[in-house]
Design a protein around this motif. Structure first.
Motif, mmCIF file in Angstrom:
data_model
loop_
_atom_site.group_PDB
_atom_site.id
_atom_site.type_symbol
_atom_site.label_atom_id
_atom_site.label_comp_id
_atom_site.label_asym_id
_atom_site.label_seq_id
_atom_site.Cartn_x
_atom_site.Cartn_y
_atom_site.Cartn_z
ATOM 1 N N VAL A 1 2.548 1.459 53.740
ATOM 2 C CA VAL A 1 2.915 2.304 52.603
ATOM 3 C C VAL A 1 4.427 2.509 52.664
ATOM 4 C CG1 VAL A 1 2.613 4.530 51.454
ATOM 5 C CG2 VAL A 1 0.693 3.522 52.719
ATOM 6 N N ILE A 2 5.086 2.288 51.545
ATOM 7 C CA ILE A 2 6.538 2.478 51.448
ATOM 8 C C ILE A 2 6.819 3.479 50.341
ATOM 9 C CG2 ILE A 2 8.749 1.385 50.895
ATOM 10 C CD1 ILE A 2 7.640 0.309 53.484
ATOM 11 N N GLU A 3 7.669 4.469 50.635
ATOM 12 C CA GLU A 3 8.136 5.436 49.640
ATOM 13 C C GLU A 3 9.648 5.226 49.525
ATOM 14 O OE1 GLU A 3 6.054 7.237 47.986
ATOM 15 O OE2 GLU A 3 4.317 7.574 49.284
ATOM 16 N N GLY A 4 10.110 4.748 48.380
ATOM 17 C CA GLY A 4 11.533 4.467 48.204
ATOM 18 C C GLY A 4 12.204 5.475 47.287
ATOM 19 N N VAL B 1 14.239 8.858 40.667
ATOM 20 C CA VAL B 1 13.106 7.934 40.554
ATOM 21 C C VAL B 1 12.690 7.486 41.949
ATOM 22 C CG1 VAL B 1 12.347 5.685 39.684
ATOM 23 C CG2 VAL B 1 13.789 7.160 38.258
ATOM 24 N N VAL B 2 11.391 7.546 42.192
ATOM 25 C CA VAL B 2 10.804 7.063 43.448
ATOM 26 C C VAL B 2 9.963 5.841 43.115
ATOM 27 C CG1 VAL B 2 9.172 7.610 45.301
ATOM 28 C CG2 VAL B 2 10.811 9.327 44.537
ATOM 29 N N PHE B 3 10.156 4.787 43.886
ATOM 30 C CA PHE B 3 9.390 3.541 43.750
ATOM 31 C C PHE B 3 8.604 3.381 45.043
ATOM 32 C CE2 PHE B 3 9.464 -1.219 44.310
ATOM 33 C CZ PHE B 3 8.489 -1.481 43.369
ATOM 34 N N SER B 4 7.293 3.344 44.919
ATOM 35 C CA SER B 4 6.434 3.289 46.101
ATOM 36 C C SER B 4 5.438 2.159 45.965
ATOM 37 C CB SER B 4 5.650 4.595 46.239
ATOM 38 O OG SER B 4 6.508 5.704 46.242
ATOM 39 N N TRP B 5 4.993 1.663 47.102
ATOM 40 C CA TRP B 5 3.910 0.698 47.056
ATOM 41 C C TRP B 5 3.037 0.808 48.285
ATOM 42 C CZ3 TRP B 5 8.914 -0.854 47.963
ATOM 43 C CH2 TRP B 5 9.165 -1.635 49.087
ATOM 44 N N VAL B 6 1.799 0.403 48.078
ATOM 45 C CA VAL B 6 0.799 0.363 49.150
ATOM 46 C C VAL B 6 0.348 -1.076 49.249
ATOM 47 C CG1 VAL B 6 -1.444 1.207 49.948
ATOM 48 C CG2 VAL B 6 0.049 2.708 48.593
#
Length: 122
Positions: free
Chosen positions: A38-41, A66-71
């Motif tokens: 999991v990344i929280e950018g 703005v936060v860009f996240s991915w799992v």
């Protein structure tokens, strides 16, 4: 190849630490349910576009970042099973008073699942 869930969120800039604490508490649930990573950018270089951009996509105000996240999941089947369990997990229920309040407006979050078609690694 893996399977990816992507998220874009507008978070009040003043809530950066609250957001990080929220993510540290809830993101491990993704791992528990089968996710690989999991990344929280936190937005650092998010330019305004001429027609559209990340900020407009989530209606971010000047006081929001703005936060860009991915799992990342090993495959779509694991993702589908994990996300189903996550939606049923009381730790994810925002109406549960034992859970921390979301430090952003969830109604403006955009998200989707993605099947990788190209992967290049160093």
């Amino acid at each position: 190849m893996s399977y990816i869930d992507g998220f874009v969120i507008a978070v009040p800039t003043a809530n950066k630490e609250k957001f990080a604490a929220h993510a540290r508490q809830l993101d491990p649930i993704f791992i528990e349910l089968g996710a690989i990573r999991v990344i929280e950018g936190w937005g650092d270089d998010v330019p305004d576009g001429k027609l559209t951009d990340f900020r407009r996509a989530v209606q971010a105000t000047a006081e929001e970042t703005v936060v860009f996240s991915w799992v990342e999941w090993p495959d779509k089947a694991t993702r589908d099973a994990g996300m189903k369990k996550m939606m049923e997990d009381p730790r994810m229920d925002p109406s549960n008073p034992a859970n921390p309040p979301m430090p952003f407006d969830g109604k403006r979050m955009i998200f989707g699942g993605f099947e990788p078609v190209v992967e290049v690694r160093a």
